[in-house]
Motif scaffolding. Sequence first.
Motif, short mmCIF file in Angstrom:
data_model
loop_
_atom_site.label_atom_id
_atom_site.label_comp_id
_atom_site.label_asym_id
_atom_site.label_seq_id
_atom_site.Cartn_x
_atom_site.Cartn_y
_atom_site.Cartn_z
N CYS A 279 0.84 -1.21 0.00
CA CYS A 279 0.00 0.00 0.00
C CYS A 279 0.86 1.25 0.00
N TYR A 280 1.91 1.23 0.81
CA TYR A 280 2.78 2.40 0.88
C TYR A 280 3.44 2.67 -0.47
N PHE A 281 4.05 1.65 -1.06
CA PHE A 281 4.77 1.87 -2.33
C PHE A 281 3.80 2.16 -3.47
N HIS A 282 2.57 1.69 -3.35
CA HIS A 282 1.57 1.99 -4.37
C HIS A 282 1.33 3.50 -4.45
N VAL A 283 1.10 4.14 -3.31
CA VAL A 283 0.85 5.59 -3.34
C VAL A 283 2.15 6.38 -3.48
N TYR A 284 3.25 5.82 -3.02
CA TYR A 284 4.53 6.54 -3.16
C TYR A 284 4.91 6.69 -4.63
N HIS A 285 4.87 5.59 -5.36
CA HIS A 285 5.26 5.64 -6.77
C HIS A 285 4.20 6.34 -7.64
N ARG A 286 2.98 6.46 -7.13
CA ARG A 286 1.93 7.14 -7.90
C ARG A 286 1.95 8.64 -7.65
N TYR A 287 2.13 9.05 -6.38
CA TYR A 287 2.02 10.47 -6.03
C TYR A 287 3.26 11.03 -5.35
N MET A 288 4.26 10.20 -5.12
CA MET A 288 5.52 10.65 -4.50
C MET A 288 5.27 11.35 -3.15
N ASN A 289 4.34 10.79 -2.38
CA ASN A 289 4.03 11.31 -1.02
C ASN A 289 3.58 12.78 -1.04
N GLN A 290 2.86 13.16 -2.10
CA GLN A 290 2.39 14.54 -2.21
C GLN A 290 0.89 14.69 -1.93
N ARG A 291 0.19 13.56 -1.71
CA ARG A 291 -1.25 13.63 -1.49
C ARG A 291 -1.64 13.29 -0.05
N GLY A 292 -0.71 12.79 0.75
CA GLY A 292 -1.03 12.47 2.14
C GLY A 292 -1.64 11.10 2.35
N GLU A 294 -0.25 8.29 2.22
CA GLU A 294 0.67 7.43 2.98
C GLU A 294 0.51 7.62 4.48
N THR A 295 -0.16 8.68 4.92
CA THR A 295 -0.35 8.91 6.36
C THR A 295 -1.12 7.77 7.00
N TRP A 296 -2.09 7.21 6.26
CA TRP A 296 -2.84 6.07 6.80
C TRP A 296 -1.93 4.87 7.04
N VAL A 297 -0.95 4.69 6.17
CA VAL A 297 0.01 3.59 6.36
C VAL A 297 0.86 3.85 7.60
N TYR A 298 1.28 5.11 7.78
CA TYR A 298 2.04 5.46 8.98
C TYR A 298 1.24 5.18 10.25
#
Length: 586
Positions: A279-292, A294-298
């Motif tokens: 889940c983390y790498f899915h949103v990281y590679h899609r949005y580069m941690n610019q949409r927030g 990944e906060t749910w993963v944290y």
Amino acid sequence: MKVILIITIIASLTAATSLGGHGFIGYGISIYDPICAYACRNVISFMTSDDCYATDDSFLRSFAYCISTHCFDTPLSDLEHYWTNFLIGRKPGQTSPKESYSITLTHIDPPPAVVVNPTSMLSQTTLVAEEDYLSEYDHVFSFQQVETRQTEFGIQCVANHMGILSFANFALLVLYAGRNNILLSITDWSYSTFLLLHRWVAIICTLEACMHASIYLNAYIAFGTFAAESKKTYWIWGIVAVSLMTILLPTSSLPLRRKFYSLFLTSHFIFALIALIGCYFHVYHRYMNQRGYETWVYIALAFWAFDRFMRFVRLARNGVRKAEVSIVDDDYIRLDIPNITGQGHAYLHFPTLTWLAWENHPFSVLGTMMADEIQKASSVATAGEDTSMPSGDIEKAPAQRPIASTTDAVDSDGSTSPQTTSQLFRPGLTFFINTAGKGLTAALRKKKTLPVLVEASYAATSLDELRMVPNCILIAGGVGISAMVPILRIRTGRMRLFWGMRNKSLAEAVTTFLGPDILVPNIIGEIAAGRRLNLRAILGREVVGDGETAVVVCGPNSMADETRAIVSELGRKSRVVKLVDEAFSW
């Protein structure tokens, strides 16, 4: 609301059908296809009846000629489909044209030379003014594009919401699975209740993830971009996460958990962790941690890390202990862990019994004080010294405090002198364990002593709510008596205990350990060895009409299920009764 939305979307994608196709506008449904035919239809339009449209030769031939001159790149089958189903309109059961498009074309001879006049009666085959046709074509094309964009926006909105909700629920299900969940103390709910919520939230979370993936899959296929998107890193990690979450659901079913518990525990942890990483790498590679997102993963990782840290603290606080095993009978053993305190239940790790060092099992604590040694001394007491502390509830005896009794000893010269026997007690945890089966607990029978790691203590959650209930009925099966002992110690109101077991040796061992002040005659309703308790008769008799009655059950699943069914029946008969299920579930 979420369930209704999911059902609606699934139904739309799989079952919704119409003359225009199935799915959504632009994705399975085309409201204007072919556009050229609809443009011709809009130009040749009059205020008349459906039957007139279907039978009038001038209208049919004018319309057929317009299509033949403007839809030259459209397959004949598509034109015939439009002609039959949409020429007259879109109403169900409407009239069809009297003849097909192909046959109507054969009747146009010679070709028309007059342009249609929308203000006069159509009485011959006519042409369509090119500027009128182009105007209607642009209008129809633009409208369909707007509708398609709205569909795309709606699909993307739903897909994104499903993904976000899945992320949020992932964090929630990690929280619910933790033994050190802060909500346990806030709500006073049992850990079993949160595990039940964990399983249902996991189902919802997985469905949302599948909907998120399915909607985007459909959209990319419709766009024609699936081949390119499926090779991107974010897509691959998303598929990994969704696939593992989908695998986790069936492999977590109760029959599989019971039959392959060790395999379930290991695979469940590994798959869930990899899914969370996916889940983390899915949103990281899609949005580069610019949409927030990944906060749910944290948050999920924080819940997991806190629970594991607290488990480690509990283990480190107690250190490595030595457990002493005593055989009670063919089904039960007694396990004593000296010099340690706890209450409720504890998770025990036996590192020498299995190579799975992380494997552990919960057990209810029966007692927290253990007999240490017996000392004998002459009964020479100073004035006022009390040497006759009654041998009652050993749990109330302070550590290393002697419980004394006096007997006469015969000296060498035949005379007698009083002797005092002092029983010392020390802190320690005592468990009675059912070893029937082939699991880890069965291996304990082969040991006399063994090292153990104690993750304790986890207090029982039902004690406070049972203090003030006027009437309390305790139903125990086998070692389920362990969960009843704390209630027997604290309650002062009316209370009755009904205890069933395979044979009486367990009852004798527990009674001897507890002493005479716990299982007193006026509390014991029935102790049944080698037979089933008649729960229907017991509850029908003991659940009185005046005041509230709490029924506490701890035993096999069949006993808990039967008790629950009977209590529900009594509740429907206006008895004031509530059920407290102390059966620990995974």
